[in-house]
Design a protein around this motif. Sequence first.
Motif, PDB file in Angstrom:
ATOM      1  N   TYR A 374       0.833  -1.205   0.000  1.00 52.56           N
ATOM      2  CA  TYR A 374       0.000   0.000   0.000  1.00 52.56           C
ATOM      3  C   TYR A 374       0.867   1.255   0.000  1.00 52.56           C
ATOM      4  CZ  TYR A 374      -4.496  -2.330   0.868  1.00 52.56           C
ATOM      5  OH  TYR A 374      -5.640  -3.072   0.753  1.00 52.56           O
ATOM      6  N   ALA A 375       1.957   1.232   0.782  1.00 51.54           N
ATOM      7  CA  ALA A 375       2.849   2.391   0.854  1.00 51.54           C
ATOM      8  C   ALA A 375       3.533   2.650  -0.478  1.00 51.54           C
ATOM      9  CB  ALA A 375       3.896   2.171   1.952  1.00 51.54           C
ATOM     10  N   GLN A 383      -2.312   4.999   1.081  1.00 51.13           N
ATOM     11  CA  GLN A 383      -0.860   5.034   0.971  1.00 51.13           C
ATOM     12  C   GLN A 383      -0.245   5.536   2.277  1.00 51.13           C
ATOM     13  OE1 GLN A 383       1.411   7.830   0.821  1.00 51.13           O
ATOM     14  NE2 GLN A 383       3.167   6.473   0.500  1.00 51.13           N
ATOM     15  N   LYS A 384      -0.835   6.559   2.861  1.00 52.26           N
ATOM     16  CA  LYS A 384      -0.325   7.112   4.119  1.00 52.26           C
ATOM     17  C   LYS A 384      -0.430   6.097   5.246  1.00 52.26           C
ATOM     18  CE  LYS A 384      -1.437  11.927   2.972  1.00 52.26           C
ATOM     19  NZ  LYS A 384      -2.294  13.107   3.310  1.00 52.26           N
ATOM     20  N   GLN A 385      -1.561   5.400   5.299  1.00 49.97           N
ATOM     21  CA  GLN A 385      -1.725   4.400   6.348  1.00 49.97           C
ATOM     22  C   GLN A 385      -0.724   3.258   6.169  1.00 49.97           C
ATOM     23  OE1 GLN A 385      -5.697   3.239   7.617  1.00 49.97           O
ATOM     24  NE2 GLN A 385      -5.112   1.079   7.579  1.00 49.97           N
ATOM     25  N   GLY A 386      -0.537   2.813   4.934  1.00 48.73           N
ATOM     26  CA  GLY A 386       0.433   1.754   4.669  1.00 48.73           C
ATOM     27  C   GLY A 386       1.836   2.177   5.035  1.00 48.73           C
ATOM     28  N   ASP A 387       2.173   3.420   4.743  1.00 55.57           N
ATOM     29  CA  ASP A 387       3.499   3.937   5.077  1.00 55.57           C
ATOM     30  C   ASP A 387       3.706   3.966   6.592  1.00 55.57           C
ATOM     31  OD1 ASP A 387       5.973   5.116   4.030  1.00 55.57           O
ATOM     32  OD2 ASP A 387       5.320   6.923   5.071  1.00 55.57           O
ATOM     33  N   SER A 390       3.740   0.179   8.036  1.00 58.41           N
ATOM     34  CA  SER A 390       4.947  -0.563   7.669  1.00 58.41           C
ATOM     35  C   SER A 390       6.158  -0.036   8.427  1.00 58.41           C
ATOM     36  CB  SER A 390       5.190  -0.501   6.160  1.00 58.41           C
ATOM     37  OG  SER A 390       5.336   0.840   5.701  1.00 58.41           O
ATOM     38  N   ALA A 391       6.234   1.292   8.600  1.00 59.75           N
ATOM     39  CA  ALA A 391       7.339   1.866   9.379  1.00 59.75           C
ATOM     40  C   ALA A 391       7.256   1.457  10.841  1.00 59.75           C
ATOM     41  CB  ALA A 391       7.327   3.387   9.253  1.00 59.75           C
ATOM     42  N   LEU A 392       6.042   1.495  11.402  1.00 58.86           N
ATOM     43  CA  LEU A 392       5.846   1.129  12.801  1.00 58.86           C
ATOM     44  C   LEU A 392       6.198  -0.329  13.063  1.00 58.86           C
ATOM     45  CD1 LEU A 392       4.588   1.945  15.633  1.00 58.86           C
ATOM     46  CD2 LEU A 392       2.441   1.008  14.734  1.00 58.86           C
ATOM     47  N   LEU A 393       5.822  -1.206  12.137  1.00 60.49           N
ATOM     48  CA  LEU A 393       5.948  -2.642  12.358  1.00 60.49           C
ATOM     49  C   LEU A 393       7.266  -3.230  11.872  1.00 60.49           C
ATOM     50  CD1 LEU A 393       2.295  -3.664  11.421  1.00 60.49           C
ATOM     51  CD2 LEU A 393       3.269  -3.438  13.715  1.00 60.49           C
ATOM     52  N   THR A 394       8.083  -2.454  11.152  1.00 67.72           N
ATOM     53  CA  THR A 394       9.373  -2.983  10.679  1.00 67.72           C
ATOM     54  C   THR A 394      10.252  -3.467  11.828  1.00 67.72           C
ATOM     55  OG1 THR A 394       9.421  -1.799   8.570  1.00 67.72           O
ATOM     56  CG2 THR A 394      11.542  -2.373   9.532  1.00 67.72           C
ATOM     57  N   PRO A 395      10.447  -2.717  12.911  1.00 70.48           N
ATOM     58  CA  PRO A 395      11.276  -3.258  14.000  1.00 70.48           C
ATOM     59  C   PRO A 395      10.674  -4.498  14.644  1.00 70.48           C
ATOM     60  CG  PRO A 395      10.256  -1.162  14.642  1.00 70.48           C
ATOM     61  CD  PRO A 395      10.041  -1.320  13.175  1.00 70.48           C
ATOM     62  N   ILE A 396       9.356  -4.639  14.628  1.00 67.03           N
ATOM     63  CA  ILE A 396       8.732  -5.855  15.148  1.00 67.03           C
ATOM     64  C   ILE A 396       9.036  -7.023  14.217  1.00 67.03           C
ATOM     65  CG2 ILE A 396       6.511  -6.984  15.596  1.00 67.03           C
ATOM     66  CD1 ILE A 396       5.515  -4.327  16.685  1.00 67.03           C
ATOM     67  N   ALA A 397       8.946  -6.774  12.906  1.00 61.63           N
ATOM     68  CA  ALA A 397       9.277  -7.831  11.947  1.00 61.63           C
ATOM     69  C   ALA A 397      10.695  -8.334  12.169  1.00 61.63           C
ATOM     70  CB  ALA A 397       9.114  -7.315  10.516  1.00 61.63           C
ATOM     71  N   PHE A 467      -2.317   1.895  14.228  1.00 57.73           N
ATOM     72  CA  PHE A 467      -2.419   0.451  14.455  1.00 57.73           C
ATOM     73  C   PHE A 467      -3.609   0.125  15.340  1.00 57.73           C
ATOM     74  CE2 PHE A 467      -1.554  -3.142  17.293  1.00 57.73           C
ATOM     75  CZ  PHE A 467      -1.404  -4.170  16.371  1.00 57.73           C
ATOM     76  N   LYS A 468      -3.766   0.864  16.425  1.00 61.07           N
ATOM     77  CA  LYS A 468      -4.862   0.608  17.357  1.00 61.07           C
ATOM     78  C   LYS A 468      -6.206   0.680  16.650  1.00 61.07           C
ATOM     79  CE  LYS A 468      -6.639   3.771  19.913  1.00 61.07           C
ATOM     80  NZ  LYS A 468      -6.904   4.844  20.900  1.00 61.07           N
ATOM     81  N   GLU A 469      -6.395   1.699  15.817  1.00 61.47           N
ATOM     82  CA  GLU A 469      -7.666   1.857  15.124  1.00 61.47           C
ATOM     83  C   GLU A 469      -7.908   0.730  14.120  1.00 61.47           C
ATOM     84  OE1 GLU A 469     -10.159   4.099  15.697  1.00 61.47           O
ATOM     85  OE2 GLU A 469      -8.916   4.418  17.487  1.00 61.47           O
ATOM     86  N   GLU A 470      -6.848   0.237  13.513  1.00 60.45           N
ATOM     87  CA  GLU A 470      -6.969  -0.878  12.574  1.00 60.45           C
ATOM     88  C   GLU A 470      -7.483  -2.122  13.299  1.00 60.45           C
ATOM     89  OE1 GLU A 470      -5.519  -2.972   8.770  1.00 60.45           O
ATOM     90  OE2 GLU A 470      -6.364  -1.024   9.293  1.00 60.45           O
ATOM     91  N   VAL A 471      -6.894  -2.436  14.430  1.00 61.58           N
ATOM     92  CA  VAL A 471      -7.307  -3.621  15.193  1.00 61.58           C
ATOM     93  C   VAL A 471      -8.681  -3.400  15.818  1.00 61.58           C
ATOM     94  CG1 VAL A 471      -6.693  -5.198  17.065  1.00 61.58           C
ATOM     95  CG2 VAL A 471      -4.891  -4.172  15.658  1.00 61.58           C
ATOM     96  N   LEU A 472      -8.918  -2.219  16.339  1.00 59.27           N
ATOM     97  CA  LEU A 472     -10.206  -1.917  16.964  1.00 59.27           C
ATOM     98  C   LEU A 472     -11.348  -2.034  15.961  1.00 59.27           C
ATOM     99  CD1 LEU A 472     -11.238  -1.114  19.761  1.00 59.27           C
ATOM    100  CD2 LEU A 472     -11.075   1.281  19.060  1.00 59.27           C
ATOM    101  N   SER A 473     -11.091  -1.616  14.737  1.00 57.67           N
ATOM    102  CA  SER A 473     -12.112  -1.729  13.697  1.00 57.67           C
ATOM    103  C   SER A 473     -12.482  -3.190  13.454  1.00 57.67           C
ATOM    104  CB  SER A 473     -11.596  -1.093  12.401  1.00 57.67           C
ATOM    105  OG  SER A 473     -12.518  -1.271  11.353  1.00 57.67           O
TER     106      SER A 473
END
Length: 594
Positions: A374-375, A383-387, A390-397, A467-473
């Motif tokens: 998406y990014a 695109q903004k949400q994907g960016d 993906s940035a937030l979750l890269t260190p988790i990956a 992220f929170k809003e994505e999961v909450l949805s």
Amino acid sequence: MAEYKVPLEDMNFLLFDVFKADQMWQRLPKLAEQVDKDTAQAILQECAKIAEQEIDPIAREGDETGVSYNNGQVTTAPGYKEAFATYAEGGWTALGGDVEYGGMGMPKMLTALHEEMLCSADISFALYPSLTAGAALSLAKHGSEELKERYLTKMYSGEWAASMCLTEAHAGSDLGIIRTKAVLQDDGSYEITGNKIFITGGEHDLTDNIVHLVLAKLPDAPKGPRGISLFLVPKIQVNDDESLGDGNNVSCGSIEHKMGIHASATCVMNFDGAKGYLIGELNKGLACMFTMMNFERIGVGIQGLGAAVRSYQNALEYAKDRGQGRALSGAKNPEQTTDSIMVHGDVRRMLLNMKALNEGSRALSSYIAMQLDYATYGEGDIQKQGDTLSALLTPIAKAFFTDLGFENTVTGQQVFGGHGYIREWGQEQLVRDARITQIYEGTNGIQAMDLLMRKVIGSKGAMYHVFKEEVLSFIEENRQNDHLAEFISPLSDSLTDLTTITQELLEKSTVDVEEIGAAANDYLHVFGYTAMAFVWAKMAQVSLASEEIDHDFYQSKILTARYYFARLLPRRLSLLASIRSGSQPLFAIDDNLF
């Protein structure tokens, strides 16, 4: 060691049932012309053949023989040159590349699964094309048109490879203090002088040329990270007609003798006035290199997953065949002298831990890859949400997958008992190979600080809110689904806990910054287990709704999801208690009392 079998059914389940990638691709104009469901499935099937038939068979000898060094020349292990040639001839080196320069332009959701196959077959082999793909990505995004035309096509064809030259002996992860020097020449090129260590694929015999991406500083550059520039330095210079010319002043001083990944050449590289070319803008090299580094960090996470998947396959085959003892409830196979060790609760615990964490990691990896797509290919809000995600979750990956990956290789070794400790079964190789994934491309401690300090606190919680809003949805959409309640309720609790601890740390960061360093590693894991619960709930949702719910595949998914929520998600509770203990227990002890 069991022969590696690509989990194609699970990969197709994630792509087309859980994340509906084929529908997503059709909504993105830049991808719609490149890939559809049939194309993706054909690619996965063919890649599986390469992984199983060409790469897996050479992994054991690659570990035993390793690479050799002689007077600046590095020779790869037997079979590697031939396997790489087959791999390149099949077009796999171009899979995710820019179509304008000969790449296939496939989305990250597909290439991530391709990477997992390679890493399960042999991490050492996977590193060579992975470094090239990352360097090509950085060059495609930041390089001049002249550099892209001259180098990208050959990199995508597999004729040339690439390396990433960051680390120096005195600097480690502190790139701001590197000493490699770049001096502007009259023809617009730069003379590069310095030494780099731990350079994966810095020298080898797989390709005709190696393109080094090198971080260096001009003599008058600002101090620290803001003075770093990025340069392309070829091993062999390229003539105007794109033929190979004279050798550049680049040499391999030695290779490292390592705990694992023996068939991957890890080199000390010397640049003695080598000719280099600027990529991007002066003093903006770190931003350019981060394009490659973030690609590699996700790739390293997938390395951890790949080793863990192989560990599970080995351990499961062994456990089903190994007879030892009897079930506590009585003999399950009275006609035999023993039951298989599958009857023992602790063996089942170990196998289910591996299964649940591996399948959860693959699903979360696919989710992160979707955000990257998406990014890269989306527009506007998506695109903004994907960016952001993906940035937030890269260190988790990178960190979460590799911590779990190493855990699962050790767990697989434990299933084997004494046989897991000797070389004959090959299980100990996975433990050794997986260990480096927690260290390189930024140690997992650095990844944890990146997540908490730079991403969460640095954005004042804004990135976490996405992220929170994505999961909450997802939770709200399924709140009334009685069949899914056993997953939605604990997911909701976990998200609430994560949100609460995030807010607590945001507040503490304004009072005592040491609280952040003390909490970072545990916070990353709380986040990781919650994110994994999210994708496990998604997998359970699809499996419960399937018309073939009684099929073994879907029953396995549902039961494994239940295991994850019952036995693994609660790990976060002890981590939360550890975070809330604060920094005082860490810093109350003077250095001389250690």
